[in-house]
Scaffold this motif. Structure first.
Motif: not given
Lengths: 756, 756
Positions: A489, A504, A507, A519-520, A524, A531, A564
């Motif tokens: 990160i 893009d 976390e 939804p984001k 895609r 992590k 994470s």
């Protein structure tokens, strides 16, 4: 002083085997055919006078390998093996190290025997003097010098248990004087057991009568390299010893102190005369022939035996008239040296008595582990044909000593060369560290292993000390930098802020939050990953978006690995590792999944077996590449392509056996450093500079390396920056040019040293 | 431009709530009795003009707290809370921040209202001008300035879905212009909902007629701090807006651009005129009264509502004649501001319609989470008595507005002061990091949390950026240094080589080898421990040697924890932690096992309960000390002393409840920095220098700290060096002086900054 009494004190027991060791080993450089080399000492070693490990002795062809001082015999042989490997692999491809004490066939003309080309003119002058005084040919003999020091705690305990001498260094001098006198008295036993120069090669005895019969040790006989008989030095006391040497020099019997070629030298300060002040710090045995039957010229058991022998020399009684005692020893040694190697020695009974004495001492001291060595020596006392001299002589009967020497030399040559990425003595360490140590030794930078399992090294060049871990973690990087890289990160935030393209993503610390963000990402191309794991575990890639169910499944997998989880844009393209050192891209590597290329004739199984023959492939990270397996995963992968291990691929058809490109699962490493334009290298360099790193392996995804990243903003993305990047895969890639990154690191650490 | 149409595009959904936020919050410094402070702005903040977080506004007593720009409301409030805490705790002990927009009772004489003592004379001149133009008293009003920017991706998607405007920044300006016009038209709703200045304190309206009735917001009314009515600026276009402001300045109606006190300011470059080039980057709302019912002056829900409100301003239609549209808004606002706070507003129906419109928008955008905020606002529309102004007014009836303000102020004072080692907003981070962040904020060093769970910070002062982890891992240490300290063997080797006393010992990788070494330790005082665990796990101490059986048992325990085990000399004495920063011992700490001291009257249980009341004690590392438990281990320890939890110890009798001195098990931390002579500090400093560390907690065993280590070679031994030493226990010890190590680290990172 009753040293035996002192040695018997029970408090000493735990420290009785404590000692420090060092070895210098000479050897003639010869061609693989056994002819004396005509080349110079390799240039890459730099100025040999200052090289801590690899120098030259008398002649230009006589290489001398010097170990550091070690606290254990095991460590001694680790360094010895490493230094030998470095020397052997640095010589021209058609040269090797002659395994015998006696030199190979020498040139007929004296002037063709080249004195070592030293920078210091005084050193050259001294050698010229020696050549004149003893003849060049005698100087061509090689051997082992063995440095020995009793352990500090052992000495202190001995010192504490007596009250005759109040000064510690005086006490040590007394102790070593006794050891020396007895050693000189009984050294014939070493000549008997270790002697290995039964005969000479052509042109050695040019001016003298050649020996008719083989002997135990030409080198340790009066025909060997010794002072003239008029050089007489007493070992009765340090005072007398120094006075005698001084007088010999004054009388011109010796040109200088160091010409005193005793089989045992006292060592203290830099010069012999310093001993008056420093006392004896250690002793140097000079009467060990090269053992042709081991690559390093001396076996570990021999050194162990020498330790027992020297301890016994301190233990056993001596006669009062020390000069006579020593002279008796010289006489016996000279006789034994010239005995036929297969014959029983004249002093058999004394030999047995001494060995029995050692045995007795070991039993008394409860020092049982090395008893077998005494038994072995006794066996050799009873069976002279088992001594190395006898063995060598016997084998030479069938062919010739030269042929045996060439055969052994080539065998050792092969052993040193067959795994160029390994460093003998330190094969348990990581390959990058082995290669790094190789380079440090070669370049004359002192290197000590502080912790083998932790890959921790200490380097030193002159006064400049550096510590290095994993060959890539140094003082040149700031502590915060690897911490930045360790945190994906933070790395991404810093790179993004500086204008670099990074995937893009977000976390998440809880499943709920991650699901909310669905939804984001839904439509895609993205990847879900834990992590902080690094080995591809817990990663799911969605190449065309995901429905909620699959999204959640991916999260569940990732959350199993870490608290994470990252959900991140997936950038398609080829991943390249850019290795940046000190602001320069020193290597670019492409990793390709395990594969074989068809030839239209062989099955996949056969092609794999063939590919696995590459000496660069091994198992358990012991080689730069891993052997390709044909396990479940590989067979499944074949099945998906409609193939089995028995299928025969067409000519030039590439068959992939794995999805992942890890080297650890049989993948290929391909050096592509020269295929990239400056603009990509510039990106890697600036990104690494942004992170503040001096040494960094940075991974770029590049869809098309012909696209110009200065024009096309999506020409690349930075995936990861590694603070502990493997180096060996760049040095020994599957194809492409090897990049000696280890040298670059040495140059970063020691930019101003007086060599490359 | 049909922004509603654009906002409806489905691709926007994931980004609809994306925005950036910032807050400036003013507040008057007052005494705990509610009197305007007479002290200067605290010196420790340094030059307030450059302080990124804490400045002064008009008057010397008017503190201004400024958050950084954040990507989320949650983060915004984290920084806001932290900055508030720092400000509140830095003020003199008897000062607090006045929680109301309207100032406390002001001095009768104007000259006693002190203009902020700024270094820059132009800044002072401007404030003098304002004092003259508007009167000092009006300048004493405080409020919230709220900076808002729609998210970058959101804006880009909006931009991509239209083709009327081809330039992105022009597009943004259009977007914010529409938002602004509608906001100005409907801002009366904010005044209604958030207004919280119903009446003034004494001496506010000195020259004017005081208000007879309470109102919703004096501050947002025509009686508040606004430009004179002849200042008229059009929002029809950016061109016109800038032209009008320029003209106002030319005509002398404004002294300079920044005197234009609109409730909504466009922000782009540094100066208003820059907007022509930069376009609008974000907007600043200036019409938010301080909410007295929350410590920070504004609640998280208020900011969320403002975001919805502003989005709706972009969504909803506007009238064509924009100047008239805005003027209508001003009229309505001015009316609403002066309505009685408990009365229904004149524009009730419009208010309901707008709120229903927001609701509709949220439903259409599938943005459901904040719907409850609209319901709440509707409820306040229907129940004016629930608005803050009405609530404050109502409560003031019973006592006085001043008394309520003092009560609330003191409550917030207490909240900020009760856990001085914590930093509001970041209480989940490690204490050392919280304290470090406190100091950075106080000293005006910008600090951003890059990764909360990893304690990763980014600091900046002017151009100088530093990254810091755990408050003690920085760019000042070289990477190899913590790696050295992490490896006990390597650390000891290096320290020993440099002449420091370290416990003698050996490392073993197999049970067999360790057992072999038994005789070396059998009769000594020694300890067996795993090589790399740190928390006392797997350690066995033998104070008087050990028999073979116990020795083996100890090894078995240690080998369970690690593949490598150390057998080491045990050095008796007291262990002290020396904290070295940049070559100086900044703190020495003694840790004592959990204990209570008897008073002859209370039971152990009562004494423990009493001791646990200390606010420095907490659980789960949330406080510098842990509460003492009375669990199994403690009771066992008591039993061994013939005690129970009900025993009553004698006066001054110390009862230990634990063997180990860890703070985490209730131990006490005692600062003893001043009790040590320079000679011990010198040892710690040199040892740390030998390891090459800048920040290091080094543990020394010292049998008798009065003994001089320069004379007595066994006066100390170095046990361990820590590269991640806790700092909070030194800052807030149980007894002794606190040592602000966090400031020392800041001084190491920023030695040349223009403050302490």
């Amino acid at each position: 002083m009753n040293f035996k009494q002192l040695l018997r004190h029970p408090s000493l027991r735990p420290f009785i085997d404590q000692a420090r060791f060092g070895i210098e080993r000479e050897g003639q450089r010869v061609t693989l055919a056994g002819k004396l080399a005509r080349t110079d000492h390799p240039n890459i070693f730099g100025d040999r006078t200052f090289h801590p490990y690899i120098q030259t002795d008398f002649s230009e062809t006589q290489i001398e390998l010097i170990t550091p001082v070690t606290d254990s015999i095991q460590e001694l042989f680790q360094y010895m093996a490493a230094i030998y490997d470095v020397a052997a692999r640095t010589l021209p491809k058609d040269e090797m190290i002659w395994p015998l004490s006696m030199p190979p066939k020498l040139p007929e003309k004296d002037e063709e025997i080249l004195i070592a080309k030293l920078k210091n003119f005084e050193d050259v002058l001294y050698r010229r003097y020696l050549a004149k005084e003893y003849g060049k040919r005698k100087q061509m003999v090689s051997g082992i010098h063995f440095n020995f020091e009793f352990g500090e705690e052992l000495l202190k305990l001995l010192f504490n248990h007596q009250d005759e001498i109040s000064c510690f260094s005086e006490f040590k001098t007394e102790l070593y004087l006794k050891t020396a006198r007895n050693f000189l008295r009984y050294r014939w036993i070493i000549t008997y057991l270790f002697g290995a120069s039964p005969m000479s090669e052509e042109n050695y005895f040019m001016d003298e009568l050649p020996l008719i019969n083989p002997v135990r040790s030409i080198r340790n006989s009066a025909l060997g390299y010794t002072n003239r008989p008029n050089v007489q030095v007493s070992y009765s006391s340090m005072e007398q010893y120094l006075k005698d040497i001084e007088q010999m020099v004054e009388e011109g019997k010796l040109s200088e102190e160091k010409e005193f070629y005793t089989p045992l030298r006292f060592r203290g300060g830099k010069r012999v005369a310093d001993l008056a002040k420093t006392g004896v710090r250690y002793i140097e045995l000079r009467n060990i022939d090269l053992n042709p039957y081991v690559r390093l010229g001396i076996a570990q058991e021999q050194v162990q035996f020498l330790q027992l022998f020297l301890t016994y020399m301190l233990w056993t009684e001596e006669k009062e008239n020390s000069d006579q005692w020593v002279a008796e020893g010289t006489l016996r040694n000279n006789k034994v040296a010239l005995e036929h190697p297969a014959s029983q020695t004249e002093f058999y009974q004394e030999g047995v008595a001494v060995l029995e004495g050692i045995k007795q001492m070991l039993l008394e001291l409860d020092w049982l582990e090395p008893l077998f060595l005494v038994e072995k020596a006794l066996d050799q006392m009873n069976h002279p044909e088992k001594t190395p001299a006898a063995r060598l002589n016997q084998e030479a009967q069938r062919t010739s000593q030269k042929e045996i020497a060439v055969k052994l030399g080539r065998q050792y040559y092969k052993e040193s060369h067959e795994h160029p990425y390994q460093l003998a003595g330190f094969k348990d360490m990581e390959l990058s560290t082995q290669i790094f140590m190789f380079d440090a030794i070669q370049q004359g930078i002192e290197v000590r292993v502080l912790d083998e399992s932790d890959q921790f090294l200490r380097l030193q060049h002159k006064e400049h000390v550096e510590y290095v871990k994993n060959a890539n973690m140094t003082s040149k990087d700031r502590y915060i930098v690897p911490l930045i890289m360790e945190n994906k990160i933070v790395t991404k935030k810093i790179l993004k802020e500086a204008g670099f393209r990074v995937p893009d993503g977000e976390e998440f610390s809880t499943m709920a939050k991650a699901v909310n963000a669905y939804p984001k990402f839904a439509n895609r191309t993205f990847v879900i990953k834990p992590k902080s794991t690094n080995y591809g575990v817990g990663i799911t890639i969605f190449k065309d978006g995901a429905n909620l169910e699959d999204y959640q499944a991916g999260l569940t997998i990732a959350f199993k690995e870490d608290t994470s989880v990252l959900v991140e844009e997936f950038i398609p393209g080829t991943e390249y590792r850019f290795f940046v050192i000190d602001g320069k891209v020193q290597a670019i590597l492409l990793r390709v999944p395990a594969n074989v290329i068809g030839d239209g004739r062989h099955t996949i199984k056969e092609l794999v077996a063939e590919k696995n023959l590459d000496p660069l492939r091994g198992t358990d990270h012991r080689a730069p590449l891993e052997v390709i397996q044909l396990g479940e995963l590989e067979q499944l992968m074949l099945k998906e392509q409609g193939l089995t291990v028995s299928s025969i691929p067409q000519k030039n058809q590439i068959i992939y056996l794995r999805e992942n490109s890890n080297i650890s699962t049989g993948g290929d490493s391909i050096d592509v450093t020269d295929e990239f334009s400056e603009s990509y290298k510039q990106i890697a360099v600036s990104a690494v500079a942004t992170l503040g790193a001096k040494i960094c392996g940075i991974d770029l995804i590049i869809p098309d390396k012909e696209s110009d990243p200065r024009i096309n903003s999506t020409a690349y993305a930075i995936i990861e920056a590694n603070f502990n990047p493997a180096m060996h895969m760049h040095v020994y890639p599957f194809t492409g040019k090897g990049r000696r990154l280890t040298i670059d690191v040495l140059n970063l650490l020691y930019p101003k040293r007086d060599r490359i």
